[in-house]
Design a protein around this motif. Sequence first.
Motif, PDB file in Angstrom:
ATOM      1  N   GLU A  84       0.946  -1.217   0.119  1.00  0.00           N
ATOM      2  CA  GLU A  84       0.044   0.020   0.034  1.00  0.00           C
ATOM      3  C   GLU A  84       0.951   1.403   0.027  1.00  0.00           C
ATOM      4  N   LEU A  85       1.698   1.270   0.745  1.00  0.00           N
ATOM      5  CA  LEU A  85       2.658   2.390   0.904  1.00  0.00           C
ATOM      6  C   LEU A  85       3.436   2.502  -0.347  1.00  0.00           C
ATOM      7  N   ALA A  86       4.084   1.392  -0.581  1.00  0.00           N
ATOM      8  CA  ALA A  86       4.536   1.525  -1.960  1.00  0.00           C
ATOM      9  C   ALA A  86       4.006   1.972  -3.165  1.00  0.00           C
ATOM     10  N   GLU A  87       2.721   1.608  -3.125  1.00  0.00           N
ATOM     11  CA  GLU A  87       1.812   2.063  -4.257  1.00  0.00           C
ATOM     12  C   GLU A  87       1.523   3.872  -4.036  1.00  0.00           C
ATOM     13  N   LYS A  88       1.473   4.067  -2.943  1.00  0.00           N
ATOM     14  CA  LYS A  88       1.049   5.616  -2.640  1.00  0.00           C
ATOM     15  C   LYS A  88       2.169   6.356  -2.797  1.00  0.00           C
ATOM     16  N   TYR A  89       3.400   6.078  -2.663  1.00  0.00           N
ATOM     17  CA  TYR A  89       4.609   6.779  -2.661  1.00  0.00           C
ATOM     18  C   TYR A  89       5.509   6.310  -4.098  1.00  0.00           C
ATOM     19  N   GLN A  90       4.852   5.603  -4.820  1.00  0.00           N
ATOM     20  CA  GLN A  90       5.391   5.065  -6.332  1.00  0.00           C
ATOM     21  C   GLN A  90       6.913   4.379  -5.985  1.00  0.00           C
ATOM     22  N   VAL A  91       6.937   3.661  -5.045  1.00  0.00           N
ATOM     23  CA  VAL A  91       8.362   3.147  -4.925  1.00  0.00           C
ATOM     24  C   VAL A  91       8.044   1.796  -5.648  1.00  0.00           C
ATOM     25  N   LYS A  92       8.539   1.811  -6.999  1.00  0.00           N
ATOM     26  CA  LYS A  92       8.258   0.397  -7.699  1.00  0.00           C
ATOM     27  C   LYS A  92       8.784  -0.835  -7.269  1.00  0.00           C
ATOM     28  N   HIS A  93      10.292  -0.487  -6.722  1.00  0.00           N
ATOM     29  CA  HIS A  93      11.005  -1.878  -6.500  1.00  0.00           C
ATOM     30  C   HIS A  93      10.348  -2.333  -5.300  1.00  0.00           C
ATOM     31  N   LEU A  94       9.912  -1.581  -4.126  1.00  0.00           N
ATOM     32  CA  LEU A  94       9.256  -2.254  -3.036  1.00  0.00           C
ATOM     33  C   LEU A  94       8.005  -2.918  -3.497  1.00  0.00           C
ATOM     34  N   LYS A  95       7.158  -2.270  -4.429  1.00  0.00           N
ATOM     35  CA  LYS A  95       5.940  -2.772  -4.781  1.00  0.00           C
ATOM     36  C   LYS A  95       6.141  -4.099  -5.499  1.00  0.00           C
ATOM     37  N   ALA A  96       7.128  -4.225  -6.306  1.00  0.00           N
ATOM     38  CA  ALA A  96       7.492  -5.646  -7.080  1.00  0.00           C
ATOM     39  C   ALA A  96       7.852  -6.709  -5.871  1.00  0.00           C
ATOM     40  N   TYR A  97       8.554  -6.278  -4.932  1.00  0.00           N
ATOM     41  CA  TYR A  97       9.108  -7.079  -4.120  1.00  0.00           C
ATOM     42  C   TYR A  97       7.722  -7.697  -3.200  1.00  0.00           C
ATOM     43  N   CYS A  98       6.865  -6.889  -2.662  1.00  0.00           N
ATOM     44  CA  CYS A  98       5.868  -7.323  -1.851  1.00  0.00           C
ATOM     45  C   CYS A  98       4.840  -8.242  -2.640  1.00  0.00           C
ATOM     46  N   GLU A  99       4.677  -7.682  -3.911  1.00  0.00           N
ATOM     47  CA  GLU A  99       3.664  -8.664  -4.651  1.00  0.00           C
ATOM     48  C   GLU A  99       4.371  -9.898  -4.997  1.00  0.00           C
ATOM     49  N   LYS A 100       5.754  -9.900  -5.228  1.00  0.00           N
ATOM     50  CA  LYS A 100       6.244 -11.421  -5.472  1.00  0.00           C
ATOM     51  C   LYS A 100       5.944 -12.331  -4.031  1.00  0.00           C
ATOM     52  N   PHE A 101       6.283 -11.679  -3.026  1.00  0.00           N
ATOM     53  CA  PHE A 101       6.046 -12.464  -1.707  1.00  0.00           C
ATOM     54  C   PHE A 101       4.496 -12.701  -1.733  1.00  0.00           C
ATOM     55  N   LEU A 102       3.600 -12.015  -1.828  1.00  0.00           N
ATOM     56  CA  LEU A 102       2.192 -12.285  -1.612  1.00  0.00           C
ATOM     57  C   LEU A 102       1.898 -13.422  -2.940  1.00  0.00           C
ATOM     58  N   VAL A 103       2.409 -13.208  -3.836  1.00  0.00           N
ATOM     59  CA  VAL A 103       2.025 -14.351  -4.928  1.00  0.00           C
ATOM     60  C   VAL A 103       2.627 -15.458  -4.501  1.00  0.00           C
TER      61      VAL A 103
END
Lengths: 272, 272
Positions: free
Chosen positions: A175-194
């Motif tokens: 959520e934070l990564a999306e809000k502040y557009q930190v792409k690398h963190l977003k991809a990292y979290c998404e990979k974990f959740l998948v």
Amino acid sequence: MRGRRCLSSRHTDFSESESESESESETMRCISCREEYGTRDAGTCKECYEEASETEEELKREIEDLKAKVAFLRFWSPLDHHARSHNGPCYTDVVLVATSEDGSSGFSVPVPAHKAVLVSRSPVFKAMLENEMEESRSGTIKISDVTYDALRAFVNYLYTAEACLDEQMAYDLLELAEKYQVKHLKAYCEKFLVSKLNWDNSVMSYAFAHQHNAKQLLDASLSLITDNMDKLTKREEYIELVEKDPRLVVEIYEAYLSKQVNTAAHKDSSMK
Amino acid sequence: MRGRRCLSSRHTDFSESESESESESETMRCISCREEYGTRDAGTCKECYEEASETEEELKREIEDLKAKVAFLRFWSPLDHHARSHNGPCYTDVVLVATSEDGSSGFSVPVPAHKAVLVSRSPVFKAMLENEMEESRSGTIKISDVTYDALRAFVNYLYTAEACLDEQMAYDLLELAEKYQVKHLKAYCEKFLVSKLNWDNSVMSYAFAHQHNAKQLLDASLSLITDNMDKLTKREEYIELVEKDPRLVVEIYEAYLSKQVNTAAHKDSSMK
């Protein structure tokens, strides 16, 4: 490297006795697993095996180099620094504060940071701080609807590209990564959740992925759901989703339908 | 992964005609280069080939992940920022100035930086800035005996882990890296200089490596020199080194002697 070509030894090696060459031509010994193999299980010739081994070594060296580069570029986080020793300044010039919905920060401890780091990692922080908005003047950035722990982990990631995730933390940080557009963190979290996706959390993950624009997680959860449509309608989460956001349910049915059409078309073409 | 073992097809495959199986057992076709090979040139079985291919794919994925991490962690340098646009602050809180031997900075342009970055990359800057020395109070760090270009490249490396090297720049940056204990940069320059090593620059490289404690470059240049002892004494650089620092010349002879003793011992043991 490819100068010497793989030749048949049978026709070039005259020094061996007939019986020896006969028995050797039936089976080969694999250089890697040391087992014998025959024609059907033939893999590569010696030269290609050696080439592949060299490539592997090169790739491993490249990985070592990149790891050293990551270690060099990784910042100590001001949080680590604070935890380790109270001596020595950190030169931080801004603090982030977790606030509740009414805007008050309650008892939340401010998280110190450097403007230069925030601006470097997030285009949202960049716009906020460079445009002389309130945050820039006051040196305080309020982050709403987030726990202190998640905010701390978020800031730490901006310095180190590392986070210790469980499912809840991955949701919070995405959520934070999306809000502040930190792409690398977003991809990292998404990979974990998948990687943590299962039938029990699939509907929840689907709704979450939709809300936070997480394409990878959306595709993976949708695929899991449409593979189990017969069990779907009995689920509590399904009934809730119909109530709360029926359009998302419609998208599930549309994906299911499209999958069925594709499968039918595929069967049809393979039968021709 | 290793459940299925490599079996000889000759003994298990009864469906083929005798002549077919006969001709197939003589040569194999390599999966990788598509050439035929025989017993002598056997590499791996199919299973091991497939495993190796998977490993290679995994390593390549790891490299991609690490490259993304490097891109995320790499800072924009305040120098880049300055070059690209004059808008937007950089939040720098210190400047570095190249000075000549008498301590004056002449016409040298100050190089802006962040204390937090300098402290994070170099234990020398850390001690300098955290101990409230003159540099910390004034916000100016004087760097002696260095060109503006080298200083700029040095600061840029601290932000990006990248430098555009030629031989002179590699020498200059290695000196700075040694002085400020930036190990990653030192290793980077040393690797470059080793790759550029040849007979013409070997004596100079050897003396330089000695002076700046560059072990890798020292070993490589010493090895090159002791392999060409017959040509050494005629060289101008050699004569100069005898004048300037005879102890370094003694070390060359000691290394040569030790190499000869080792070679003799090796020959001796292999003859037994």
